[in-house]
Scaffold this motif. Sequence first.
Motif, PDB file in Angstrom:
ATOM      1  N   PRO A  68      72.727  26.796  76.220  1.00 31.59           N
ATOM      2  CA  PRO A  68      71.488  27.565  75.974  1.00 31.59           C
ATOM      3  C   PRO A  68      70.447  26.797  75.175  1.00 31.59           C
ATOM      4  CG  PRO A  68      73.429  28.924  75.567  1.00 31.59           C
ATOM      5  CD  PRO A  68      73.912  27.519  75.728  1.00 31.59           C
ATOM      6  N   GLN A 127      74.132  35.364  75.970  1.00 33.67           N
ATOM      7  CA  GLN A 127      72.895  35.304  75.201  1.00 33.67           C
ATOM      8  C   GLN A 127      71.737  36.022  75.890  1.00 33.67           C
ATOM      9  OE1 GLN A 127      71.951  31.441  73.642  1.00 33.67           O
ATOM     10  NE2 GLN A 127      69.809  31.957  73.239  1.00 33.67           N
ATOM     11  N   ASP A 148      73.804  36.678  69.726  1.00 38.77           N
ATOM     12  CA  ASP A 148      73.159  35.667  68.900  1.00 38.77           C
ATOM     13  C   ASP A 148      73.549  34.283  69.427  1.00 38.77           C
ATOM     14  OD1 ASP A 148      73.418  33.710  66.351  1.00 38.77           O
ATOM     15  OD2 ASP A 148      71.850  35.190  65.981  1.00 38.77           O
ATOM     16  N   PRO A 149      72.612  33.318  69.458  1.00 46.99           N
ATOM     17  CA  PRO A 149      72.936  31.988  69.977  1.00 46.99           C
ATOM     18  C   PRO A 149      74.160  31.347  69.336  1.00 46.99           C
ATOM     19  CG  PRO A 149      70.582  32.186  69.691  1.00 46.99           C
ATOM     20  CD  PRO A 149      71.191  33.430  69.105  1.00 46.99           C
ATOM     21  N   SER A 176      77.261  32.710  71.033  1.00 45.68           N
ATOM     22  CA  SER A 176      77.308  32.734  72.491  1.00 45.68           C
ATOM     23  C   SER A 176      78.524  32.016  73.065  1.00 45.68           C
ATOM     24  CB  SER A 176      76.022  32.125  73.076  1.00 45.68           C
ATOM     25  OG  SER A 176      75.888  30.774  72.674  1.00 45.68           O
TER      26      SER A 176
END
Length: 378
Positions: A33, A231, A237-238, A241
């Motif tokens: 991400p 995500q 939340d990153p 993830s």
Amino acid sequence: MPEKSKTDAARRATLLIFLVCGIGLSSWAPMVPFAKIALGLNDADLGIVLLSLGAGAILTMPFSGVLINKYGSRKVALVSALIVALFLPLLLLAKSSFILAATLFVFGSGVGSIDVSMNAQAVLVQERFGKHIMSSFHGMFSLGGLLGSIGLGFLIKAGLSPAVAAVSISVLLVLISVTQFKHLLPHSEEHKIESGTLVLPKGPVLVLGMMCFIVFLAEGSLLDWSAVFLQFSRNFDPSLSGVGYAAFSVAMAVMRLTGDGIIHRLGSAKVVLYGSLLAAAGFLIAVLAPWAAAAIIGFVLVGLGAANVVPVFFTAAGRIPHVPPSVALPAVTTLGYAGQLAGPAMIGFIAEVTSLPVALGFVGGLLFVVAFTYRHRD
């Protein structure tokens, strides 16, 4: 050193090399991400970039056998591990999709090469033990999948930048690889690996290989897309993830560490049938249920179901009538890893046309095909 102690040390070292491979590969999952956002990639563009990892691994695998013949699997494993460690943090420093694709290609080459060399070591160690212990090695790879995916996220949550967190993981990989190198079995104890011309798979080899492709595709889709799914489709939340792939890896590790007993009790056909159905159900639960917890539960079911299907396929490949294992095994293995490393690019294209949940649901549908294609075999 007494022979038994030497064998025990070789087994521990090989287990740790499998751990290195698992950590190195899975650490990429929570990084996807960040790379996607930094370069402004859509799902289709990301799918094309991800194809480079698989291309590097698949193109390197045949040459890894040549290098092992010449230099030995432990030297190839060490160099490959160092390549993985060096290029892991570089994945976050790429300034364009082309640079990221090139870096992923080299990273994938290291992953493919260490995969071949560590399995060559595992075969040697297993021969010394005189009993089946292969599942424990692959279980350690899955454990590495847990440590890599959740460990990098933990370091980011603790305040490190993604790049510094990746460097920390790389240092750990280097330390393990360098310290365990001397305990791996030397080249003088290895058998020559056949390196004849490539034979295109056909008949039962092709059928088995395509089923292996699907199961490895299921694994690869979670490696490359689970963090993106959590995500952007489930609002994780990153820094968290990577928990989806971590949950999948825990389930797979547990099942692989107990896999020999399960296969012995149920038989290979039932393991493939029940395992494929369970993995398919996991994908459908993850994408159809709107709750965040359901996605994690679904990924766990995929891990539980898929864990022991591939070992059954590899065993079956060595037993196909009138087809030498030296022909069947490389073909099935190559098709399998094509699914894990190159197949997820297909997910990107499907996701761009439809959506990521639909693309992952499609993988679940393919697992139903595996379940009912293999049901009459043993």
